[in-house]
Design an enzyme around this catalytic site. Structure first.
Site, PDB file in Angstrom:
ATOM      1  N   HIS A 165       0.824  -1.218   0.000  1.00 19.86           N
ATOM      2  CA  HIS A 165       0.000   0.000   0.000  1.00 19.86           C
ATOM      3  C   HIS A 165       0.858   1.270   0.000  1.00 19.86           C
ATOM      4  CE1 HIS A 165      -3.420  -2.537   0.424  1.00 19.86           C
ATOM      5  NE2 HIS A 165      -3.119  -2.909   1.654  1.00 19.86           N
ATOM      6  N   ASP A 183      -4.969  -8.159  -3.533  1.00 19.12           N
ATOM      7  CA  ASP A 183      -5.256  -7.935  -2.119  1.00 19.12           C
ATOM      8  C   ASP A 183      -6.593  -8.539  -1.671  1.00 19.12           C
ATOM      9  OD1 ASP A 183      -5.329  -6.972   0.472  1.00 19.12           O
ATOM     10  OD2 ASP A 183      -5.280  -4.868  -0.040  1.00 19.12           O
TER      11      ASP A 183
END
Lengths: 440, 440
Positions: B267, B318
């Site tokens: 991220h 993810d």
């Protein structure tokens, strides 16, 4: 001729229902009930109403994947777009648009709003019939099985106070009176034909001086047809507009009678508080085109605020960087999440309504985009057993999981267009490759 | 056993070439030449190396489309995610992960980085073999034909200074020493097996107190395996971290030896200037997960700046709101366009490299994700004649036009996994529906 379809799941106005029987009589829905399939034709997965692509420039499809090299902005992209426009003739455009509309049909789109400004031959020389290009687009839509709102676009200047030049000469009619004469002739040609709406468009305040806006708006009001305009897609447009007219693009359109429930403001990305009030209070539709607005680095418009204050939302694939209204729908929500760092701006059903009923209404087909008796019989069935959609249900399945590739069946105005993901015209990919190859 | 494939177009390190012959010997590429197909097996369209999904939580797939109602934020989403986690047992997880990895294979993914923290039974009770869940994930990947980097995740606290509670008890080993004992045992089980890497992960600075980070980093260094960590996905994490440690999450990781070329920061959304320097100068990989970062309203991280300063970019799906690395790749560019209102931040080839070679390297497979002799024989072929990809070519076709649905053939480590869009295990949609139904 009456045909009954059985939908495993169907998105009705009151929500998703199971085992839904839809009786279709000709091009309309006759009756909706629930029950066993019996001898009805089975539509597996989730059936939704036909999608409306409220903003299309068909020929931009030829640019997909071809403008992604190097740096640049909206304006450098526009130069590349003009190069494609320069190469189109009526036959080539018919072929390309037919293939693009077939791609749309495969994505569940049963109605297109074609924002059409490529009117004339090279140098601006009108064709023998000055609506030859418009006729080609209507024919392309009919061949591909879509209804069309041909938004005949007035395009007079190459920027604020600048004459048309180069390829732009093909777009211009000289002034709004001559535009109206041509548009009237086009409207005459399709009078009484229920699958075609001849609407009007002000390309933008860049391309139409204020004194020419009323004639275009008047056409829309007289015929009770849609009036569309590109609005504030780029900051540069706002800056130049305010410099020229001491008013924003929205304010210029408002002052010249171009806002209202029949109107659509396309993009509406960079608005101030007054703009938002004018658009909302007038009930103007807002057509967001998120995949294009991403692609052209436009920014994220205030869609939720506009909608809350009364401006209905519609969706368009515009430049066709992507043709997938599910992707457009979820991008609305996901862009607002990126901008706000909060989830839950839109309910899936609101976004699906934008892609269906509201879109159709903005294109002059208020009797489409809803699964109700009397509406156009547009039935779009989405797989719920693909790797993408497995495990999902309801409007969320369409908006947050499906892609155009999950549409397996499309019926448009009672006509079966797509079966098992294949268009009745044949291989849409091959049609596109051929049409694009021809003009490259 | 040697097999030769003929690629209509292939993305080689030097660019896209036509008529490429790739000779595969066992699980590796033996030779690459150009020439006529002859008796070679034909791969039409564009063939690219296998894609690496550098960040996966397999069980999150069960949430697709199910968390989109109502308002909320990352933290309310997390509660829903825990509900799914609470229902998983080893058999159920094997079944679900196998189906999810089959979906990945269909999308051209040949290697997954599974960020695995669901270690124990309900209440935190270890299974008889405390790595039962990890073994299930490895088996799932092998069944579906993917290589796997099982990133065994240390997860000790339920927030800064907070004990684990509820479902979180299943994630915890008590302390990093006990984590290391379990992880060592897992590593022992797969020693010498080339298709599996047992890597390590620090869940986040929220879940691992600083004094426990070195033991996890040490495991990575001793075995020369990947070390991943969630970093600054949400502003709330930064605020609490600075309050607790007077340092940002990146700084905490740096001070405890967790950055470097073997590491991946997942991220990296909300960084300050010092964070950017620490990540870049250490050569830490940055795994962006744009479709999840959109979905969870995280924000847009400074990917381009990090890359320019030396941090290699990788991509992950993810939470599996979407499994499509082409979509992830283009989202990098398109998000930066929305944020900057400029085009052209990334070349398509850079984004494709992130999805292939860089991703594999970050998962401990530096000899994959490139079409060169000696590399793993992963060949992913994309249709250039679908309605979506028609008219496009080169790396741009993959990055700016293709979707997972356009992958028609996948060969992973020499094994044919996907033919005409179908996985050799069978119907991935049905597998997913069954596995998700079981735990709902």
């Amino acid at each position: 001729m009456s045909v009954t379809y059985w939908c495993e799941h169907a998105w009705l106005p009151e929500g998703v229902a199971h085992s839904v029987l839809i009786e279709v009589d000709g091009e309309r829905i006759a009756e909706i009930t629930q029950g066993d399939p019996g001898a009805a034709e089975r539509l597996t997965g989730l059936t939704v109403p036909g999608l409306a692509n409220a903003h299309s420039h068909a020929f931009h499809r030829a640019l997909r994947g071809a403008t992604q090299t190097g740096r640049g902005d909206f304006w450098t992209w526009r130069e590349q777009m003009y190069e494609v426009a320069a190469r189109l003739d009526p036959d080539g455009y018919l072929e390309l648009a037919r293939a693009v509309y077939a791609e749309m049909a495969l994505a569940g789109i049963t109605c297109v709003g074609e924002f059409h400004y490529l009117h004339h031959g090279p140098g601006g020389q009108p064709y023998d019939d000055p609506n030859t290009m418009g006729h080609a687009l209507v024919r392309a839509a009919r061949d591909a099985g879509l209804r069309i709102a041909l938004l005949d676009t007035c395009y007079l200047t190459g920027g604020f106070g600048a004459a048309l030049s180069g390829t732009q000469l093909r777009f211009g009619d000289g002034d709004s009176e001559r535009w109206a004469v041509r548009a009237e002739r086009l409207a005459d040609a399709y009078r009484g034909q229920t699958d075609v709406q001849i609407g009007a468009a002000v390309h933008s305040v860049r391309a139409v001086p204020p004194e020419h806006i009323p004639a275009v708006a008047e056409f829309s009001h007289r015929h009770a047809v849609p009036l569309h305009a590109h609005v504030s897609e780029q900051r540069a447009e706002n800056v130049a507009c305010v410099e020229m007219y001491a008013a924003t693009p929205v304010q210029v359109l408002h002052e010249h009678g171009a806002l209202g429930p029949r109107s659509t403001a396309v993009h509406a990305t960079h608005l101030n508080g007054v703009d938002i009030e004018l658009l909302s209070q007038s009930g103007t539709h807002i057509c967001m085109c998120p995949t294009t607005e991403r692609d052209l680095a436009d920014g994220i418009g205030p869609a939720r605020t506009l909608h809350d204050r009364g401006a209905p939302l519609t969706l368009g694939s515009d430049s066709h960087a992507v043709i997938d209204l599910f992707e457009e729908a979820r991008a609305l929500e996901l862009n607002e999440r990126l901008a706000s760092q909060r989830r839950g701006h839109w309910r899936a059903a609101e976004l699906l309504a934008a892609a269906t009923g509201a879109g159709h209404a903005s294109l002059g087909f208020p009797d489409a985009g809803l699964l109700v008796p009397g509406a156009w019989a547009d039935l779009v069935s989405i797989r719920l057993d693909s790797a993408r959609t497995a495990g999902t249900s309801g409007a969320e399945a369409a908006v947050f999981a499906a892609t155009a590739a999950d549409v397996h069946s499309v019926i448009s105005g009672g006509r079966r267009l797509v079966t098992q993901g294949r268009h009745e015209l044949g291989d849409a990919g091959a049609m596109l490759n051929e049409a694009i190859g021809r003009i490259r």
